[in-house]
Design a protein around this motif. Structure first.
Motif, PDB file in Angstrom:
ATOM      1  N   UNK A  38       0.869  -1.168   0.000  1.00 11.84           N
ATOM      2  CA  UNK A  38       0.000   0.000   0.000  1.00 11.84           C
ATOM      3  C   UNK A  38       0.907   1.219   0.000  1.00 11.84           C
ATOM      4  N   UNK A  39       0.501   2.274  -0.678  1.00  8.95           N
ATOM      5  CA  UNK A  39       1.373   3.446  -0.793  1.00  8.95           C
ATOM      6  C   UNK A  39       0.702   4.691  -0.250  1.00  8.95           C
ATOM      7  N   UNK A  40       1.517   5.634   0.166  1.00 12.00           N
ATOM      8  CA  UNK A  40       1.027   6.957   0.519  1.00 12.00           C
ATOM      9  C   UNK A  40       0.770   7.683  -0.800  1.00 12.00           C
ATOM     10  N   UNK A  41      -0.488   8.010  -1.030  1.00 10.10           N
ATOM     11  CA  UNK A  41      -0.856   8.602  -2.307  1.00 10.10           C
ATOM     12  C   UNK A  41      -1.171  10.085  -2.156  1.00 10.10           C
ATOM     13  N   UNK A  42      -1.701  10.673  -3.215  1.00 14.27           N
ATOM     14  CA  UNK A  42      -1.934  12.113  -3.253  1.00 14.27           C
ATOM     15  C   UNK A  42      -3.233  12.580  -2.642  1.00 14.27           C
ATOM     16  N   UNK A  43      -4.064  11.653  -2.111  1.00 12.23           N
ATOM     17  CA  UNK A  43      -5.296  12.109  -1.475  1.00 12.23           C
ATOM     18  C   UNK A  43      -4.931  13.062  -0.327  1.00 12.23           C
ATOM     19  N   UNK A  44      -5.761  14.061  -0.068  1.00  8.05           N
ATOM     20  CA  UNK A  44      -5.424  15.050   0.977  1.00  8.05           C
ATOM     21  C   UNK A  44      -5.165  14.402   2.341  1.00  8.05           C
ATOM     22  N   UNK A  45      -4.062  14.821   2.948  1.00  3.65           N
ATOM     23  CA  UNK A  45      -3.676  14.366   4.278  1.00  3.65           C
ATOM     24  C   UNK A  45      -3.059  15.552   5.018  1.00  3.65           C
ATOM     25  N   UNK A  46      -3.091  15.508   6.314  1.00  5.86           N
ATOM     26  CA  UNK A  46      -2.489  16.595   7.093  1.00  5.86           C
ATOM     27  C   UNK A  46      -0.976  16.632   6.941  1.00  5.86           C
ATOM     28  N   UNK A  47      -0.385  15.446   6.715  1.00  7.82           N
ATOM     29  CA  UNK A  47       1.065  15.337   6.650  1.00  7.82           C
ATOM     30  C   UNK A  47       1.428  14.104   5.838  1.00  7.82           C
ATOM     31  N   UNK A  48       2.642  14.078   5.283  1.00  2.00           N
ATOM     32  CA  UNK A  48       3.141  12.870   4.619  1.00  2.00           C
ATOM     33  C   UNK A  48       3.757  11.919   5.645  1.00  2.00           C
ATOM     34  N   UNK A  49       3.987  12.415   6.857  1.00  2.00           N
ATOM     35  CA  UNK A  49       4.535  11.616   7.942  1.00  2.00           C
ATOM     36  C   UNK A  49       3.371  10.949   8.677  1.00  2.00           C
ATOM     37  N   UNK A  50       2.808   9.925   8.060  1.00  2.00           N
ATOM     38  CA  UNK A  50       1.586   9.324   8.570  1.00  2.00           C
ATOM     39  C   UNK A  50       1.829   8.439   9.791  1.00  2.00           C
ATOM     40  N   UNK A 103      -1.030   0.596  -9.607  1.00  2.00           N
ATOM     41  CA  UNK A 103      -1.579   1.250 -10.804  1.00  2.00           C
ATOM     42  C   UNK A 103      -2.343   0.252 -11.671  1.00  2.00           C
ATOM     43  N   UNK A 104      -1.928  -1.006 -11.673  1.00  2.00           N
ATOM     44  CA  UNK A 104      -2.647  -2.027 -12.438  1.00  2.00           C
ATOM     45  C   UNK A 104      -4.025  -2.294 -11.828  1.00  2.00           C
ATOM     46  N   UNK A 105      -4.161  -2.138 -10.527  1.00  2.00           N
ATOM     47  CA  UNK A 105      -5.427  -2.415  -9.843  1.00  2.00           C
ATOM     48  C   UNK A 105      -6.353  -1.205  -9.786  1.00  2.00           C
ATOM     49  N   UNK A 106      -5.777  -0.011  -9.640  1.00  2.00           N
ATOM     50  CA  UNK A 106      -6.569   1.204  -9.447  1.00  2.00           C
ATOM     51  C   UNK A 106      -6.309   2.194 -10.580  1.00  2.00           C
ATOM     52  N   UNK A 107      -7.298   2.452 -11.428  1.00  2.00           N
ATOM     53  CA  UNK A 107      -7.111   3.419 -12.528  1.00  2.00           C
ATOM     54  C   UNK A 107      -6.667   4.800 -12.039  1.00  2.00           C
ATOM     55  N   UNK A 108      -7.097   5.196 -10.853  1.00  2.00           N
ATOM     56  CA  UNK A 108      -6.710   6.500 -10.313  1.00  2.00           C
ATOM     57  C   UNK A 108      -5.192   6.611 -10.164  1.00  2.00           C
ATOM     58  N   UNK A 109      -4.533   5.493  -9.858  1.00  2.00           N
ATOM     59  CA  UNK A 109      -3.085   5.507  -9.695  1.00  2.00           C
ATOM     60  C   UNK A 109      -2.363   5.536 -11.042  1.00  2.00           C
ATOM     61  N   UNK A 110      -3.047   5.161 -12.110  1.00  2.00           N
ATOM     62  CA  UNK A 110      -2.427   5.289 -13.434  1.00  2.00           C
ATOM     63  C   UNK A 110      -2.293   6.755 -13.793  1.00  2.00           C
ATOM     64  N   UNK A 111      -3.295   7.527 -13.449  1.00  2.50           N
ATOM     65  CA  UNK A 111      -3.272   8.964 -13.742  1.00  2.50           C
ATOM     66  C   UNK A 111      -2.352   9.722 -12.779  1.00  2.50           C
ATOM     67  N   UNK A 114       1.253   6.935  -6.933  1.00  2.00           N
ATOM     68  CA  UNK A 114       1.656   7.319  -5.581  1.00  2.00           C
ATOM     69  C   UNK A 114       3.144   7.664  -5.536  1.00  2.00           C
ATOM     70  N   UNK A 115       3.468   8.769  -4.902  1.00  2.00           N
ATOM     71  CA  UNK A 115       4.857   9.206  -4.819  1.00  2.00           C
ATOM     72  C   UNK A 115       5.433   9.029  -3.419  1.00  2.00           C
ATOM     73  N   UNK A 116       4.580   8.682  -2.477  1.00  2.00           N
ATOM     74  CA  UNK A 116       5.030   8.570  -1.095  1.00  2.00           C
ATOM     75  C   UNK A 116       5.624   7.220  -0.780  1.00  2.00           C
ATOM     76  N   UNK A 117       5.957   6.992   0.455  1.00  2.00           N
ATOM     77  CA  UNK A 117       6.484   5.700   0.872  1.00  2.00           C
ATOM     78  C   UNK A 117       5.487   4.581   0.617  1.00  2.00           C
ATOM     79  N   UNK A 118       5.997   3.373   0.537  1.00  3.02           N
ATOM     80  CA  UNK A 118       5.178   2.167   0.358  1.00  3.02           C
ATOM     81  C   UNK A 118       5.278   1.346   1.632  1.00  3.02           C
ATOM     82  N   UNK A 119       4.147   0.838   2.067  1.00  4.24           N
ATOM     83  CA  UNK A 119       4.109  -0.079   3.197  1.00  4.24           C
ATOM     84  C   UNK A 119       4.017  -1.489   2.635  1.00  4.24           C
ATOM     85  N   UNK A 120       4.905  -2.364   3.082  1.00  3.08           N
ATOM     86  CA  UNK A 120       4.929  -3.749   2.613  1.00  3.08           C
ATOM     87  C   UNK A 120       4.733  -4.666   3.821  1.00  3.08           C
TER      88      UNK A 120
END
Length: 133
Positions: A38-50, A103-111, A114-120
């Motif tokens: 799962x990735x930190x995406x561009x949806x509005x958040x208070x901080x990128x340091x989640x 991006x293969x699963x979510x069309x929104x991520x193709x456009x 996600x530029x943030x960190x990824x949680x694995x």
């Protein structure tokens, strides 16, 4: 169980938050072999340091729950996975595959990838239930 989890669009991520108990958030995710990403995406958040990222750095384990509700209760199911978790920082290389899978699963991520960190999360423990048996 795997097919149900792969087909789910949203899940809930639980991380350990010190003595405060679990921290729970909805996530978009994809499966990568024996891991969930799962990735930190561009949806509005208070901080990128989640909080979820800080929690995993401090307590590297996570639980993810996906479920399906239907008016026909014979179609109900849930899948819960748990395992060691880690944060993959942007630019490290390991997160690039996760972004492709998301991006293969979510069309929104193709456009807007996600530029943030990824949680694995390594999927060490699987539990599930289905009304259909």
């Amino acid at each position: 169980m795997r097919a149900r989890l792969e087909g789910a669009r949203v899940a809930r991520l639980a991380t350990e938050w010190d003595a405060r108990g679990p921290h729970l958030v909805p996530i978009c995710f994809a499966l990568d072999g024996d891991a969930l990403v799962s990735a930190v995406d561009g949806k509005p958040k208070r901080s990128r340091d989640l909080r979820r990222l800080r929690n995993v750095r401090a307590h590297p384990v996570a639980t993810v729950l996906a479920d399906h509700y239907d008016e026909d209760w014979r179609a109900l199911w849930w899948v819960r996975v748990r395992g060691p978790a880690r944060v993959l920082e942007p630019g490290g290389g390991d997160e690039a595959r996760a972004v492709v899978l998301l991006a293969a699963k979510y069309p929104q991520y193709r456009a807007a990838p996600p530029a943030g960190p990824v949680l694995r999360v390594a999927l060490d423990e699987w539990r599930g239930w289905s009304a259909a048996g």
